[in-house]
Design a protein around this motif. Structure first.
Motif, PDB file in Angstrom:
ATOM      1  N   ARG A   4       7.642  -6.378  -2.124  1.00 15.53           N
ATOM      2  CA  ARG A   4       6.649  -5.381  -1.704  1.00 15.53           C
ATOM      3  C   ARG A   4       5.251  -5.979  -1.798  1.00 15.53           C
ATOM      4  O   ARG A   4       4.911  -6.647  -2.783  1.00 15.53           O
ATOM      5  CB  ARG A   4       6.776  -4.098  -2.516  1.00 15.53           C
ATOM      6  N   ILE A   5       4.460  -5.745  -0.762  1.00 17.05           N
ATOM      7  CA  ILE A   5       3.096  -6.257  -0.685  1.00 17.05           C
ATOM      8  C   ILE A   5       2.170  -5.097  -0.333  1.00 17.05           C
ATOM      9  O   ILE A   5       2.482  -4.273   0.532  1.00 17.05           O
ATOM     10  CB  ILE A   5       2.979  -7.368   0.389  1.00 17.05           C
ATOM     11  N   TYR A   6       1.036  -5.053  -0.993  1.00 16.48           N
ATOM     12  CA  TYR A   6       0.029  -4.045  -0.699  1.00 16.48           C
ATOM     13  C   TYR A   6      -1.183  -4.759  -0.112  1.00 16.48           C
ATOM     14  O   TYR A   6      -1.796  -5.603  -0.778  1.00 16.48           O
ATOM     15  CB  TYR A   6      -0.363  -3.289  -1.968  1.00 16.48           C
ATOM     16  N   VAL A  98       4.373   9.723  -2.387  1.00 14.90           N
ATOM     17  CA  VAL A  98       4.284   8.270  -2.174  1.00 14.90           C
ATOM     18  C   VAL A  98       5.498   7.568  -2.767  1.00 14.90           C
ATOM     19  O   VAL A  98       6.090   6.681  -2.138  1.00 14.90           O
ATOM     20  CB  VAL A  98       2.978   7.719  -2.783  1.00 14.90           C
ATOM     21  N   LEU A  99       5.876   7.948  -3.961  1.00 11.96           N
ATOM     22  CA  LEU A  99       7.022   7.306  -4.615  1.00 11.96           C
ATOM     23  C   LEU A  99       8.321   7.571  -3.862  1.00 11.96           C
ATOM     24  O   LEU A  99       9.180   6.691  -3.763  1.00 11.96           O
ATOM     25  CB  LEU A  99       7.137   7.799  -6.061  1.00 11.96           C
ATOM     26  N   ALA A 131      -5.912   0.952  -5.965  1.00 16.86           N
ATOM     27  CA  ALA A 131      -5.385   0.311  -7.175  1.00 16.86           C
ATOM     28  C   ALA A 131      -4.329   1.186  -7.844  1.00 16.86           C
ATOM     29  O   ALA A 131      -3.301   0.692  -8.334  1.00 16.86           O
ATOM     30  CB  ALA A 131      -6.534   0.018  -8.149  1.00 16.86           C
ATOM     31  N   ASP A 132      -4.557   2.505  -7.855  1.00 18.36           N
ATOM     32  CA  ASP A 132      -3.564   3.429  -8.420  1.00 18.36           C
ATOM     33  C   ASP A 132      -2.241   3.328  -7.669  1.00 18.36           C
ATOM     34  O   ASP A 132      -1.163   3.275  -8.273  1.00 18.36           O
ATOM     35  CB  ASP A 132      -4.067   4.876  -8.333  1.00 18.36           C
ATOM     36  N   LEU A 137       3.394   1.562  -7.146  1.00 18.82           N
ATOM     37  CA  LEU A 137       4.450   0.973  -6.327  1.00 18.82           C
ATOM     38  C   LEU A 137       4.968  -0.345  -6.882  1.00 18.82           C
ATOM     39  O   LEU A 137       5.914  -0.919  -6.332  1.00 18.82           O
ATOM     40  CB  LEU A 137       3.938   0.752  -4.900  1.00 18.82           C
ATOM     41  N   ASN A 138       4.321  -0.828  -7.955  1.00 15.39           N
ATOM     42  CA  ASN A 138       4.691  -2.127  -8.524  1.00 15.39           C
ATOM     43  C   ASN A 138       4.580  -3.233  -7.465  1.00 15.39           C
ATOM     44  O   ASN A 138       5.435  -4.124  -7.365  1.00 15.39           O
ATOM     45  CB  ASN A 138       6.115  -2.090  -9.088  1.00 15.39           C
TER      46      ASN A 138
END
Length: 366
Positions: A4-6, A98-99, A131-132, A137-138
């Motif tokens: 996973r990438i943000y 979101v989760l 950031a939250d 989402l790790n």
């Protein structure tokens, strides 16, 4: 390998969506199953039974997946939502939305790319800053910043601090919109600073003029214009702008994708000048992106009744748009436009993928 990438950015309009498009394509090229999500959206499109962030719609078309608001655009901050949240936070459960999207997407994809919104602090009002969300989402973060040296380093330090505070890992930085001749200097100096911070510089993207080119629909909105003719060609891209008086005075070597801005009183003479260019250069494939006609009083209603040189405009299918702004005002509005990649600009999506492929190295991540 990261699953996973943000993708975050130091501010709006620095190339977050451009970078995300390229990152998704680069991961796909490794034959990995890639998913996409815009956890928090601000600018949305209403498709009747579906209200989603505009970027989620773009990616659904680019990546060819069936769009689900629940999965791909779980939280939309529409008008009045933040005020309502601040007064009655107990009515909302944004983190669970979101989760839930993340859990479902991670089940069916090898990698999920989450696209942030605005600068890292956006969303703090509902306790969901970038950031939250990344922490929840790790996910590891790829930060996008505009090119420069001192200002770029300062912006990175300020914006990365929110992620450091949440102990979110930074996978790397992409520097965008760099003047090509300054690329080596920026790579050396900013890259050196990032190295001392322990953050990889993933790539330096050159400024690409084609990504800054608007389409006629965007121009129409910028000048608050009324479509008079050929509204079916509002997807025409605009590469250059010239006033009708200049076209009357000189010949242009290249009139491709040119937007002409002209007073309604000079429209006929400007079209006559174009006809003369056609006559002298019959081998030239003249293609105007569109014509903006400006004036005052009731000229728009007059133009709707009768358009000078209508046959020529129809033959070339040139979008004709009328605005009450004068030539200078129109040019200022157009030059101040923030041009975004969207579903009506597929060539920009293709170019974004090419830029990432050529200038960004993601091999250490996937």
């Amino acid at each position: 390998m990261l699953d996973r990438i943000y993708v975050a950015a130091t501010s709006q309009h620095v190339g977050k969506t451009t970078s995300t498009l390229g990152i998704v394509a680069a991961i796909r090229s490794k034959e990995l199953n890639v998913g996409y999500c815009k956890p928090l959206g601000q600018e949305f499109v209403d498709l009747g039974d579906l209200k989603v962030d505009k970027d989620a719609l773009l990616f659904s078309k680019t990546m060819n997946f069936d769009l689900s608001a629940e999965l791909h655009s779980p939280v939309i901050l529409g008008r009045g939502v933040t005020t309502s949240f601040l007064r009655h936070p107990e009515k909302y459960n944004f983190p669970e939305q979101v989760l839930h999207a993340s859990r479902e997407l991670q089940k069916i994809h090898d990698v999920v790319v989450y696209e942030g919104t605005g600068h890292p602090g956006v969303g703090s009002v509902i306790d969901l800053s970038n950031a939250d969300v990344a922490k929840m989402l790790n996910a590891s973060v790829i930060m996008v910043v505009e090119g420069g040296v001192g200002n770029t380093i300062d912006k990175l330090n300020a914006n990365l601090s929110l992620f450091r505070e949440k102990d979110v890992p930074i996978a790397g930085v992409i520097i965008n919109k760099v003047i090509p001749e300054k690329s080596d200097k920026i790579r050396e100096l900013v890259g050196g600073k990032l190295d001392r911070w322990g953050i990889p510089l993933l790539g330096v993207l050159p400024y690409d003029k084609t990504l800054a080119n608007p389409i006629m629909e965007g121009v129409r909105l910028a000048v608050d214009g009324v479509v008079i003719m050929n509204g079916h060609n509002l997807d025409n891209k605009v590469e250059n702008i010239a006033s009708g008086s200049l076209i009357e005075k000189k010949e242009f070597d290249d009139l491709q994708n040119l937007l002409m801005i002209v007073s309604h009183r000079r429209l006929e003479s400007a079209i006559s000048a174009l006809k003369e260019i056609d006559r002298k250069h019959p081998d030239q494939d003249l293609k105007l992106a569109g014509i903006i006609v400006n004036g005052e009083n009731d000229f728009i209603s007059e133009l709707q009744r009768e358009v000078p040189c209508q046959d020529y405009i129809m033959m070339h299918e040139i979008p004709l748009i009328a605005t009450q702004l004068d030539t200078y005002g129109s040019a200022i509005k157009i030059n101040r436009m923030e041009v975004k990649i969207n579903t009506r600009t597929p060539w920009k999506a293709r170019r974004a993928v090419e830029l990432i492929r050529s200038h960004v190295d993601l091999s250490s991540l996937f």
